[in-house]
Write an enzyme that holds these catalytic residues in place. Sequence first.
Site, short mmCIF file in Angstrom:
data_model
loop_
_atom_site.label_atom_id
_atom_site.label_comp_id
_atom_site.label_asym_id
_atom_site.label_seq_id
_atom_site.Cartn_x
_atom_site.Cartn_y
_atom_site.Cartn_z
N ASP A 18 0.82 -1.21 0.00
CA ASP A 18 0.00 0.00 0.00
C ASP A 18 0.85 1.26 0.00
O ASP A 18 0.47 2.28 -0.57
CB ASP A 18 -0.93 -0.01 1.21
CG ASP A 18 -2.12 -0.94 1.03
OD1 ASP A 18 -2.29 -1.49 -0.08
OD2 ASP A 18 -2.88 -1.13 2.00
N GLY A 19 2.03 1.20 0.64
CA GLY A 19 2.92 2.36 0.65
C GLY A 19 3.36 2.76 -0.75
O GLY A 19 3.44 3.95 -1.08
N ALA A 58 -5.98 2.42 8.32
CA ALA A 58 -4.53 2.47 8.52
C ALA A 58 -4.23 3.01 9.94
O ALA A 58 -4.74 2.49 10.92
CB ALA A 58 -3.89 3.33 7.43
N TYR A 59 -3.43 4.04 10.03
CA TYR A 59 -2.99 4.56 11.33
C TYR A 59 -4.16 5.01 12.19
O TYR A 59 -4.18 4.81 13.41
CB TYR A 59 -2.01 5.71 11.09
CG TYR A 59 -1.19 6.13 12.29
CD1 TYR A 59 -0.96 5.25 13.35
CD2 TYR A 59 -0.63 7.39 12.34
CE1 TYR A 59 -0.19 5.64 14.44
CE2 TYR A 59 0.15 7.79 13.42
CZ TYR A 59 0.35 6.91 14.47
OH TYR A 59 1.11 7.30 15.55
#
Length: 293
Positions: free
Chosen positions: A72-73, A188-189
Site C-alpha cells: 500500500d505504501g 490504517a494509522y
Amino acid sequence: MADFKHVGLIGRPGSERALHTLKRLIRYLHSCGTNVVLEESTATALPGHTMEVCSYEALGKACDLVIVVGGDGSLLGAARSLAKYKVPLLGVNRGRLGFLTDITPNDIENKVGEVLDGKYMMETRFLLDTSVIRKGALIGGGDALNDVVVHPGRFIRMIEFELYIDGQFVYSQRSDGLIVSTPTGSTAYALSGGGPIMHPKLDAIVIVPMNPHTLSSRPIVVDGNSEIRILIGEHNSAYPHVTCDGQNHVVTNPGDEIHIHKKPHKLQLLHPLNHNFYETCRSKLGWGSHLGE
C-alpha cells in the site's frame, strides 16, 4: 473492451519479490501486445531492457493505466504523484496488508487480463491537501491519500494545539498528536488510534486524537469538504512534525498553522470485479466468517 494500450509500471524499490512479480507482469503484458512504460526508478532494477522509461509526470500523461507492484505504501506514493493526471491505478500486492493493492501475484494473468478486457470496478478516492503557514507565509506541505498526522517527532512528549473546523473553534488539546484521515486511511494509522472504519465511498474526514490528556476526547467525523486548521501552541517545548501518508514531513514551530482540506482532483482506483470491501476487512483484520464455517 477497455482501451488500455499504454500501461505504466511502478515497482517497489529494493524488493526482490516485487521484482520477480514485475518481470512476470511484463512478460504477460507483452504477450497481450500492450505497450509497457517503466517508471524511472523501477527501470533501474531491470538492466538491459528495451522498454520506454518515463518520469512520474510523463507516465501520468502518456499512459492509459498504471499498475503498481508493491504494498500500500508504494501505491500511496504513486497516487499522490498521478492523481492529478486522472490515470487509473491498479495494485498488485507484494507488501503486507494490502487494502489498496488487492491482486495477488498468483492471479496476475487472470485478474490483469480481466482488467485489460474491461472487466473491473472503478472507485474514486479523494486526497488531502496540507499547508504549513508561519507568520502568513507558506513553509511546506504535502498531499495525503491516507492521512495527515501531527506528532511530536522523535521525542515522546505531549504537544499543545487548537483545532478549528470551518473557522469554528472546536477545542484545545494536550496529546501525543492528531490524525486527520480520509476514508481510505481509516483502515490504517487512524484505526490503530481508535478511529472508526469508514467505507471508501463516504465523503467524510475523521479526526482522531492520539493519547489525549482527557478521557472525554473522541474521534470526530466531519464533512469531506471541511476546512481544518490546527494552531500549534505558543508554549510547546517540542517542535511538532506534520507527516503526510508517513512519507512527507514538515517540522513546525510554536505558533504555526496547519491547514488541511480536500484536493480538487481524485484518484481513480481499479479493482477486479469480485472486489468486496467487507471481505477485504474480514481477511485483513481477522473478522469472523459465516457462522459454522
